[in-house]
Design an enzyme around this catalytic site. Sequence first.
Site, PDB file in Angstrom:
ATOM      1  NE  ARG A  72      -2.666   1.070   3.532  1.00 29.71           N
ATOM      2  CZ  ARG A  72      -3.546   0.985   4.537  1.00 29.71           C
ATOM      3  NH1 ARG A  72      -4.835   0.848   4.272  1.00 29.71           N
ATOM      4  NH2 ARG A  72      -3.144   1.008   5.785  1.00 29.71           N
ATOM      5  CG  ASP A 177      -8.628   7.037   5.530  1.00 27.81           C
ATOM      6  OD1 ASP A 177      -8.574   7.812   6.495  1.00 27.81           O
ATOM      7  OD2 ASP A 177      -7.616   6.550   5.016  1.00 27.81           O
TER       8      ASP A 177
END
Length: 256
Positions: A72, A177
Amino acid sequence: MVRTDSFRAAVRAFEPMMGTYLKTPSPIVCEVLGLAPLACVCIDAEHAPFGRMELDACIAALRAADMPALVRVQSGTPGEVLSALDCGAVGVVLPHVVSGAQAEAAARSGRYGPGGRGYAGSSRAAGYTTGTMAAHIANSNARTVLVAQIEDAEALDELDAIAAVEGIDCLFVGRMDLTVSLGADSPLDARVIDAVERICAAGRRHGKAVGMFIPPSEDCARWQALGASLFILGSDHQFLLDGARALGKRLAPAQA
């Protein structure tokens, strides 16, 4: 067990898979995780302190164990994607993908071709010059996994455009998020659940795999029924904390 050479095929076949995050820049931790019955390890270079050398060492350790390594990256720039793939990662998780145009650019940066990934035959991924250019390009394009992380409210109106991009293999729900972006207080908020369901539906419409992180209170089966197949849960940090807490509970309390 899913391993590096078969990972992209397994993702595209919607095989149920469980992975975890690596937060510690340590090849020794990678070596240990390589012994685990997991489908992949996702190196969290977005939130954990991975420099290029730490990333390289960790990917090397995972490759030695034939454990698929996803990375990531911090922002999804072509340079970050190139570094991860040249080090030998099987794929990249691209954070904060909010539009079809962004997904198309990311897909190009992850594969060889016009306007795409830069070529070097001296990388680990290319076998340190031991193979031909044609073989490496074909191999890489066939096996590289590109994951678009959906974690922003503005991405929800672009789901079909993102999911339709040819080079994107998987939509990944960045649940925490997404919760913040939607102004919710909990990942269990109805608005968040609705958004996750919409992402799953977009994956089904376009024949794309859907992956996700889910809170500990939730069960994978519910989301598998809606089309999710790749789960990346927990981390090496969480395993340490869980193990230490369990160990502490084995001690009987002091008698009064």
